[in-house]
Design an enzyme around this catalytic site. Structure first.
Site, short mmCIF file in Angstrom:
data_model
loop_
_atom_site.label_atom_id
_atom_site.label_comp_id
_atom_site.label_asym_id
_atom_site.label_seq_id
_atom_site.Cartn_x
_atom_site.Cartn_y
_atom_site.Cartn_z
N ASP A 194 0.94 -1.13 0.04
CA ASP A 194 0.10 0.09 0.03
C ASP A 194 0.91 1.23 0.03
O ASP A 194 2.34 1.06 0.27
CB ASP A 194 -0.90 -0.08 1.22
CG ASP A 194 -0.27 0.16 2.72
OD1 ASP A 194 0.86 0.55 2.72
OD2 ASP A 194 -1.09 -0.05 3.48
N SER A 195 0.26 2.38 -0.25
CA SER A 195 1.24 3.53 -0.74
C SER A 195 1.49 4.46 0.38
O SER A 195 2.39 5.44 0.34
CB SER A 195 0.51 4.33 -1.73
OG SER A 195 -0.81 4.92 -0.98
N GLY A 196 0.93 4.02 1.81
CA GLY A 196 1.26 4.94 2.71
C GLY A 196 0.31 5.95 2.93
O GLY A 196 0.20 6.64 4.05
N GLY A 197 -0.75 6.07 2.17
CA GLY A 197 -1.82 6.97 2.21
C GLY A 197 -2.55 6.56 3.60
O GLY A 197 -2.98 7.76 4.10
N GLN A 242 -11.80 6.99 -4.24
CA GLN A 242 -12.47 7.84 -2.89
C GLN A 242 -13.55 8.46 -3.14
O GLN A 242 -14.26 7.99 -4.01
CB GLN A 242 -11.29 8.66 -2.28
CG GLN A 242 -9.84 8.11 -1.74
CD GLN A 242 -9.94 7.26 -0.74
OE1 GLN A 242 -11.07 7.33 0.34
NE2 GLN A 242 -8.89 6.65 -0.19
N ASP A 288 -7.63 -7.23 2.44
CA ASP A 288 -6.79 -7.33 3.65
C ASP A 288 -7.39 -6.63 4.62
O ASP A 288 -8.16 -5.95 4.67
CB ASP A 288 -5.54 -6.57 2.90
CG ASP A 288 -5.67 -5.04 3.26
OD1 ASP A 288 -4.97 -4.58 4.24
OD2 ASP A 288 -6.31 -4.43 2.49
N CYS A 341 -5.68 -27.07 8.34
CA CYS A 341 -4.69 -26.34 9.35
C CYS A 341 -4.17 -27.03 10.18
O CYS A 341 -4.77 -27.54 11.32
CB CYS A 341 -4.93 -24.83 9.50
SG CYS A 341 -3.76 -24.37 10.44
N ASP A 369 -2.87 8.18 -2.40
CA ASP A 369 -4.25 8.78 -2.17
C ASP A 369 -4.37 9.31 -1.07
O ASP A 369 -3.54 9.34 0.02
CB ASP A 369 -5.29 7.80 -2.31
CG ASP A 369 -5.15 6.65 -1.35
OD1 ASP A 369 -4.24 6.68 -0.60
OD2 ASP A 369 -6.21 6.33 -0.79
N GLY A 379 -11.11 4.22 1.64
CA GLY A 379 -11.87 4.93 2.48
C GLY A 379 -13.05 4.20 3.15
O GLY A 379 -13.85 5.03 3.53
#
Length: 379
Positions: free
Chosen positions: A95-98, A197, A274, A314, A149, A224
């Site tokens: 992810d971009s850090g937004g 957004q 996620d 599992c 974003d 968002g």
């Protein structure tokens, strides 16, 4: 090097759910898919072999903001990218850090150029721009990289949400320009997903979805949401976005959510998810299982010698008992965090795998209705 490819293998007749396949240079991802969050290059309390063999993860997340600060770009570049640094051989999304910028509201300043923020580690000042965030993600080396974003909080005034959306669109144009000017790193393709957004305003969400769709990206994200708005509002906004995003491209709903949130949004046409919830809640003793939700710290489990979750494939979930896991939590043993995190992640991956099977068989909607009731049950 080939760009990410996506194909749809089957659709549900009663909803918008679909089963697909994404092909990246690091492997194939079957959708719908849940992506464990590995913020600083590791999924908390779970090692990469466990992710692969027990959780059966197909793709994990890294976080641009955190990886940029630690270990830093020099180390990642010398290592040959995050795949080689952490040993994960499958696809990675960054992810971009937004979102971190959103969550660090007290320590950041948003301008047209980008965002000035203070490190949560040492207080040092940094600038993220659409251009350098593309460069940073190239250096981290993810297969899927996210546009920079601005994520408005909930609730937001209409005027703020509109200005924020328009800024996100201008930044997106700069992200595409920068990527076109720079080569892929490390010998494989890096694919940009734009982010829708618009807050909780229908007209803004529609405008943003159509703008993002017009860019012709290989995949698209919805951002968002899951920031405090009611669930029904999340579903309403997500449905609107899916209606306006291309059907032949994967759709990624960022940061969502509970097991029932995931099933409801699959029904709306989302392919990728996620969330930190499975690991964060697991570390606090909340287990998501095929029979419902368990607070393993409750005394009622002290002498329950049944395995944690016989309903999923599992080894960890099928081996340890509820009584033993409760004992580990009461004794503050680190192993408790690992077992609970593996259980929750393995259950999430089991859930999306089952959803895929039911979409392909054709009975997803009836199965989902039954499952949502079961998933919300407190045991």
């Amino acid at each position: 090097m080939a760009s990410l490819a996506f194909s749809i293998a089957g659709k549900d007749n009663m909803s918008k759910a679909r089963a697909g396949e994404m092909v990246t240079d690091h492997g194939v991802i079957q959708t719908p898919i849940f992506m464990p969050v590995g913020t600083v290059g590791s999924v908390k309390a779970v090692n990469q072999q466990q992710l692969e063999q027990e959780v059966k993860a197909q793709i994990i997340l890294g976080n641009t903001y955190h990886l940029y600060l630690r270990p830093g770009l020099d180390v990642l570049e010398k290592a040959g990218g995050l795949h080689r640094f952490n040993g994960w051989r499958h696809p990675i999304l960054t992810d971009s850090g937004g979102y971190q910028v959103f969550s660090l509201a007290a320590n950041r300043k948003i301008k047209e150029e980008g965002v000035v923020f203070q490190s949560h580690i040492d207080g040092s000042k940094h600038l993220f721009t659409p251009e350098n965030v593309m460069d940073i993600q190239r250096t981290i080396g993810a297969d899927i990289i996210m546009a920079f974003d601005e994520c408005p909080p909930y609730p937001s005034e209409y005027g703020y949400a509109k200005k924020s959306m328009e800024l996100t669109h201008r930044w997106l144009d700069r992200c595409f320009t920068r990527l076109a000017e720079t080569p892929d790193k490390y010998g494989y393709s890096q694919n940009l997903f734009p982010i829708v957004q618009g807050g909780t305003y229908k007209d803004l969400r529609k405008t943003s979805s159509q703008y993002i769709a017009s860019k012709g990206a290989v995949g698209n994200a919805i951002g968002g949401l899951s920031v405090g708005e009611p669930e029904e509002m999340m579903y309403e906004m997500c449905a609107l976005c899916c209606e306006n995003l291309p059907e032949d491209k994967p759709r990624y709903l960022m940061g969502v959510g509970t097991p029932w949130n995931i099933l409801e949004n699959i029904a709306l046409g989302v392919d990728m998810f996620d969330c930190v919830m499975p690991t964060r809640n697991g570390r606090n003793g909340m287990l998501f299982t095929s029979e419902g939700v368990i607070n393993i710290k409750n005394k009622k489990w002290a002498d329950d010698f049944s395995v944690i979750d016989a309903g999923i494939d599992c080894a960890t979930s099928n081996y340890y008992t509820k009584a033993y896991l409760r004992h580990l939590f009461v004794a503050n043993e680190l192993l408790a965090l690992q077992i609970a995190s593996i259980q929750n992640l393995a259950f999430y991956l089991h859930l999306v795998t089952e959803a895929r099977k039911h979409i392909l068989v054709g009975d997803f909607s009836s199965w989902k209705t039954e499952m949502v009731v079961k998933l919300k049950t407190r045991l």
